[in-house]
Structures are given as structure tokens and as C-alpha cells.
Design a protein around this motif. Structure first.
Motif: not given
Length: 341
Positions: A95-116
Motif C-alpha cells: 500500500l502506498a500513500g499518497p498513491g499519486r506520488k508512487a507511479r510505475p517507474g518512480d524510484k525511492f530511497i529508504f533509510g538514507d540510502g540503505i535500501m532502494q
């Protein structure tokens, strides 16, 4: 059968926001499903309700710290992801929220870069399929950056993650705790074993669908969510031995109950089993495996209150819940317990 038949009024202050300091000091309501008689005890008294040759069946699933927060690579926007189901090695339905900011192709960084993570698909239900990559083991990374996915009705911060885990949890995979087991301590389990009560384990990974409200007027129109379960060979053998010796099979929680009843439904007997279940248990259901049930107090009009009503009788359950409210029992995940015998 109407959904409203399972409604009861609950004062908001009776919703437990925090776990008690001692797990086994919660209240325990003992309900006789044949007579409707109710007794008021504490959970550490459960040992007095158990007899030699009984067996307790516990769900050993462990809750993932499945709530993670990502920063969008291009814009820096913050998005919350909640892991639901593992689809393959590094791919999860979320589940993603807000969903409009998570579309196919969008990339995210988690925990200051320890996970993408990269969104690769949006499901029909609007969930996001995300492919993750991390420098270390995925689960150890989750332990560092993830938060417990507490139910919506708990608004207090949980300071100790382990209080939303049973003391015997070991198989990672749940999005919610099998809460009936939260009352047990290692010491209480040892006393139970010393009394001659056997203990067996099953695994059912609890999904967030367990909190999904029943929105249809007619109970039979509700579609249940699906969850993965496993019944190991030694547990199946223990249950068969217990039945043969005249002992009771006591399910700890509705998740263990659904696992055992699903196993019998799918296999036609008590045996080692592994699969997915969307079993929906409501009044009129014939129980094939369990003889008694330890459970918490459930939300009004939920599939869980329907399950316990199927086991103990709707009138008995609604009367018991009324008494629980009048006696100021604590409700839901961190609340008090009920033993239905």
C-alpha cells in the motif's frame, strides 16, 4: 444473516492503546459455549482451565516491521509504503500513500540510502508492486528502518517492537500480530507444559485484510482475504494423538483456528498441509478440529466476531461482550482475553 447482527456499542476509552507491563496480567473472561456462563479471571489463571492431554496450538508467525518511509528520487516527496505480500525474491505488493506520488517507474530511497525501491506496477485494487534492492539482507534492513504496522485504532507510539510479537514468534511474514498469543510468557508456557499439556505450532501469516470491515449488508456477500498457512507434520500428529486420547485441541487465536479448519477442509483429514486459505467462518459452520478457543475481543461487525459467534453461539458472544463492556475489559489487539470452552 445481517452484518448488523454482530454490532455492539464500545466506549472509545475501552480500546487498549498500550500493552500491559506484564503480558499475562490481562483479564480473562471464561465463557462456557454450552451454557453461556461467564467467569472473570486473569490470564495467568488459564493454567487452571487446561487439563493434561489437552494441546495448545500456537501461530508462530512473526510480524514484519512493514511500514517504511521512502523519499522520491526526482522530487524528494515522502511516501509511506506498507508491505502486504511478497511476490518474489525482492518484489512486494504494497500500500502506498499518497498513491499519486508512487507511479510505475518512480524510484525511492529508504533509510538514507540503505535500501532502494522502484514501482513496477499498479494493481486493480490500487496497490503498488515494488521491486526493492538493498546493501544488506532485506529483513535485517527492515529491522533497522521499518515500523510496526499497528492497527488504525491504536494511536499511541509503541516503544518496544517486541510487545507486538508473541514470545514464541519465529516465522517472519505477518502484517499484523496473532494477538491472542500476546498474553503468554515463557514462564507461563513452561508451567503449562509441566501440567502435561502439549504445545504445537502452525504458521499463518496474518494480512491486513483481518482488519477489513464487512461493508455488505448480508454477511454471505462478503469476500474474505487470502492468507498463507502451514501445518507441519509433527503438529498434525500431535492433534491426532490428542483426539485419540480424549484431550481437547485448543486453538490460540482465530488465526490458528482458521489454519486448522482450512487444513481439514482442504485435506479431508488432519495431516501435514501447506497452502492458501480464504475460509470464512460464520454461524452455522461445523468445526472439525478445534474444541476450545483462546481469543481477544474483536471489532463490531468484523469477520472475527462472526467466527467466535460461530463457535460459541451469537447470543452467547453478544451477551459476553456486553458483560465485558460493563466490567471495563480492555478491547482489541492489546486488550484482554477470552477462553471459550
Amino acid at each position: 444473516m445481517k452484518t448488523k447482527d454482530f454490532f455492539y456499542k464500545l466506549p472509545e476509552e475501552l480500546i487498549a492503546q498500550d500493552p500491559l507491563k506484564k503480558r499475562d496480567s490481562s483479564k480473562l473472561m471464561v465463557l462456557d459455549k454450552n451454557t453461556g456462563e461467564v467467569l472473570h479471571k486473569h490470564f495467568y489463571d488459564i493454567i487452571d482451565e487446561l487439563m493434561p492431554q489437552d494441546c495448545l496450538i500456537l501461530n508462530d508467525s512473526r510480524v514484519l516491521p512493514a511500514r517504511i518511509y521512502g523519499v522520491k528520487e526526482k522530487t524528494g516527496a515522502k511516501v509511506e509504503f506498507l508491505l502486504l505480500n511478497r511476490k518474489s525474491q525482492d518484489v512486494w505488493e504494497t500500500l502506498a500513500g499518497p498513491g499519486r506520488k508512487a507511479r510505475p517507474g518512480d524510484k525511492f530511497i529508504f533509510g538514507d540510502g540503505i535500501m532502494q525501491g522502484e514501482v513496477i506496477e499498479v494493481t486493480q485494487e490500487g496497490n503498488r508492486i515494488v521491486k526493492f534492492s538493498c546493501k544488506e539482507n532485506f529483513y535485517s534492513t527492515l529491522e533497522k528502518i521499518g515500523q510496526m504496522p499497528l492497527p488504525h485504532y491504536i494511536t499511541h507510539e509503541l516503544k518496544d517492537k517486541e510487545r507486538y510479537q508473541t514470545v514464541y514468534s519465529r516465522e517472519l511474514g505477518s502484517a499484523a500480530a496473532p494477538t491472542a498469543g500476546l498474553h503468554f510468557t515463557h514462564e507461563l508456557l513452561e508451567k503449562i507444559k509441566e501440567k502435561g499439556v502439549n504445545i504445537g505450532f502452525v504458521t499463518l501469516h496474518v494480512g491486513l485484510g483481518t482488519f477489513r470491515p464487512v461493508k455488505v449488508e448480508n454477511v454471505l456477500d462478503h469476500k474474505m482475504h487470502s492468507e498463507h498457512y502451514e501445518v507441519p507434520k509433527e503438529t498434525a500428529e500431535l492433534i491426532n494423538k490428542t483426539k485419540k486420547c480424549g484431550g481437547r485441541v485448543i486453538s490460540v487465536g482465530t488465526t490458528s483456528c482458521r489454519t486448522l479448519e482450512s487444513m481439514f477442509k482442504n485435506e479431508g483429514k488432519i495431516k501435514e498441509s501447506d497452502g492458501w486459505t480464504d475460509i470464512f467462518i460464520y454461524p452455522g459452520y461445523k468445526f472439525e478440529v478445534i474444541d476450545a478457543l483462546i481469543t481477544n475481543f474483536h471489532l463490531p461487525e468484523s469477520t472475527l466476531i462472526m467466527l467466535v459467534s460461530a463457535f460459541a453461539g451469537r447470543e452467547n458472544i453478544m451477551n459476553a461482550y456486553k458483560k465485558a463492556v460493563n466490567n471495563k475489559y480492555r478491547f482489541f489487539s492489546f486488550g484482554d482475553a477470552m477462553f471459550i470452552r
